[in-house]
Write a protein that holds these residues in place. Structure first.
Motif, PDB file in Angstrom:
ATOM      1  N   ASP A 326      21.804   2.720 -35.912  1.00 40.71           N
ATOM      2  CA  ASP A 326      20.514   2.120 -36.236  1.00 40.71           C
ATOM      3  C   ASP A 326      20.470   0.614 -36.010  1.00 40.71           C
ATOM      4  O   ASP A 326      19.476  -0.033 -36.377  1.00 40.71           O
ATOM      5  CB  ASP A 326      20.162   2.407 -37.705  1.00 40.71           C
ATOM      6  CG  ASP A 326      19.959   3.888 -37.967  1.00 40.71           C
ATOM      7  OD1 ASP A 326      19.566   4.597 -37.012  1.00 40.71           O
ATOM      8  OD2 ASP A 326      20.208   4.343 -39.099  1.00 40.71           O
ATOM      9  N   ARG A 360      14.377   6.404 -34.735  1.00 41.48           N
ATOM     10  CA  ARG A 360      15.216   5.403 -35.404  1.00 41.48           C
ATOM     11  C   ARG A 360      14.549   4.027 -35.374  1.00 41.48           C
ATOM     12  O   ARG A 360      14.663   3.259 -36.345  1.00 41.48           O
ATOM     13  CB  ARG A 360      16.587   5.342 -34.738  1.00 41.48           C
ATOM     14  CG  ARG A 360      17.421   6.615 -34.929  1.00 41.48           C
ATOM     15  CD  ARG A 360      18.812   6.450 -34.313  1.00 41.48           C
ATOM     16  NE  ARG A 360      19.619   7.652 -34.466  1.00 41.48           N
ATOM     17  CZ  ARG A 360      20.329   7.958 -35.562  1.00 41.48           C
ATOM     18  NH1 ARG A 360      20.338   7.130 -36.594  1.00 41.48           N
ATOM     19  NH2 ARG A 360      21.029   9.070 -35.632  1.00 41.48           N
ATOM     20  N   THR A 364      13.661   1.791 -38.633  1.00 52.27           N
ATOM     21  CA  THR A 364      14.370   0.525 -38.815  1.00 52.27           C
ATOM     22  C   THR A 364      13.450  -0.685 -38.656  1.00 52.27           C
ATOM     23  O   THR A 364      13.428  -1.585 -39.513  1.00 52.27           O
ATOM     24  CB  THR A 364      15.528   0.431 -37.813  1.00 52.27           C
ATOM     25  OG1 THR A 364      16.391   1.567 -37.963  1.00 52.27           O
ATOM     26  CG2 THR A 364      16.324  -0.837 -38.035  1.00 52.27           C
TER      27      THR A 364
END
Length: 407
Positions: A326, A360, A364
């Motif tokens: 990530d 992701r 994030t």
């Protein structure tokens, strides 16, 4: 009018009287003139010379020497002197060939199998060849000094800064390193090399070249492979890793800012092997990681899909292990890897990687982050190439080849 000659009568002869008698002289020796031999045909045998006359006096000029036989190869003439006819010239379409005796015709270049031309002893050609000075043997750039260990010790005693420069070159790629890679970022290096002024850098290079430890050309500074191996063995693993980190910082600071401009591509091509040798896949330096990602983008702009895919795969694998899946740099590298897969024609693996990357990125950085939007646009293009794209309500239409009515 014609005149006829009449013999005098007997009375007239008697009146004139008888003529005086001619005195008789003794016959003297005959004088023999030198004879010029007449030309003879090539097929006639040479005529035998007449035997000398012992009674003939010596002439003022010596007699002419008998000419050599016409069949002698040293004096062979191109045409026959006997009949005055010359042979037909060879046709221009046919190359000259060797005759039955195995001799090549005149004007034919010597072949590889023919023996070298020999010169008689004492000839000018042989004397010139013997007196010619021998050319000095130039050192192969791939080689190093005869005593590498002694040269390294002498370098450490004379110039410690030059020894540091040699360590940096030894951990980079064997390709030539541009000199400006060092001169533009000398302050970030430790002393004594970090305290050298750019104008004094040529003295360090001269110290390396003088000992045979490096070669400087038009493309930059290059260290022979035997010297590189000796330096790395002397440094050890820990010191080699430190030198590689400093070398990576130098290369990352030298990359151009533009990636899409064709004028910057030659610079990227020169620095690409050194970026890879800096081990950017396991580097904690964010500047070096950003330069490595920019290298992949530059390769894609240049149409180099295969090397871009190889480098992006290595970077993504290393950063996924060291930074985590990530991390923003890992996700950016995943997006560039997907682009390289699309350029290579691997649409299905690219779509799967983009689906995971977008998920992701949204978790994030957020769904409205520019990097997330760019990745989503890339996925839309992949789906269009595959034959279907998501609709506004989130559902997906059928592929173009499946929307046709079957007969």
């Amino acid at each position: 009018m014609s005149y006829a000659y009449a013999h005098p009568a007997a009375e007239e002869v008697a009146a004139m009287g008888a003529p005086d008698p001619v005195p008789v002289t003794e016959p003297g020796p005959a004088v023999r003139l030198p004879s010029v031999p007449s030309p003879r045909p090539a097929t006639d045998p040479p005529a035998a010379a007449d035997p000398p006359d012992p009674t003939a006096p010596a002439a003022d000029h010596p007699p002419a020497a008998t000419p050599p036989a016409v069949d002698d190869p040293a004096t062979r003439v191109p045409h026959s002197l006997g009949n005055g006819t010359a042979p037909a010239p060879p046709a221009f379409d046919d190359p000259p060939t060797a005759d039955t005796t195995g001799e090549e015709p005149p004007g034919t270049p010597p072949s590889a199998s023919s023996p070298p031309e020999s010169h008689p002893a004492g000839s000018s050609a042989q004397v010139a060849r013997a007196d010619a000075p021998a050319l000095p043997r130039q050192r192969d750039p791939a080689e190093g000094p005869a005593d590498i260990t002694g040269a390294l010790e002498a370098l450490g005693e004379r110039s410690p800064a030059a020894a540091q420069l040699l360590c940096l070159c030894a951990v980079l790629h064997p390709a030539p390193v541009p000199v400006d890679v060092f001169t533009r970022s000398l302050p970030i290096l430790p002393r004594p090399l970090g305290g050298v002024a750019p104008m004094q850098f040529n003295g360090l290079v001269a110290a390396l070249v003088g000992l045979g430890l490096a070669h400087r050309g038009s493309q930059g500074l290059r260290v022979p492979e035997p010297v590189r191996e000796a330096v790395r063995a002397d440094l050890g693993e820990a010191a080699t890793a430190v030198c590689r980190a400093y070398a990576g910082s130098l290369v990352a600071a030298a990359v151009p800012d533009q990636v899409a401009e064709p004028s910057s591509w030659p610079r990227w091509a020169v620095l690409a092997p050194h970026l890879i040798a800096s081990d950017a896949a396991h580097s904690p330096d964010p500047v070096l990681r950003a330069a490595a990602c920019s290298l992949v983008v530059s390769l894609l702009h240049r149409g180099k899909a295969r090397p871009a895919r190889t480098i992006a795969t290595e970077l993504h694998t290393g950063w996924r292990e060291t930074l985590g899946p990530d991390h923003p740099d890992t996700l950016r590298c995943a997006h560039e890897l997907a682009r390289s897969l699309v350029a290579a024609g691997a649409l299905l693996p690219a779509r799967k990687l983009l689906d995971e990357t977008i998920t992701r990125l949204a978790g994030t950085l957020g769904a409205t982050h520019p990097q997330t939007r760019v990745a989503a646009e890339t996925r839309r293009g992949v789906l269009l190439r595959m034959g279907g794209a998501p609709r506004a309500d989130g559902s997906r239409g059928k592929a173009a080849h499946r929307r046709r009515r079957q007969p």
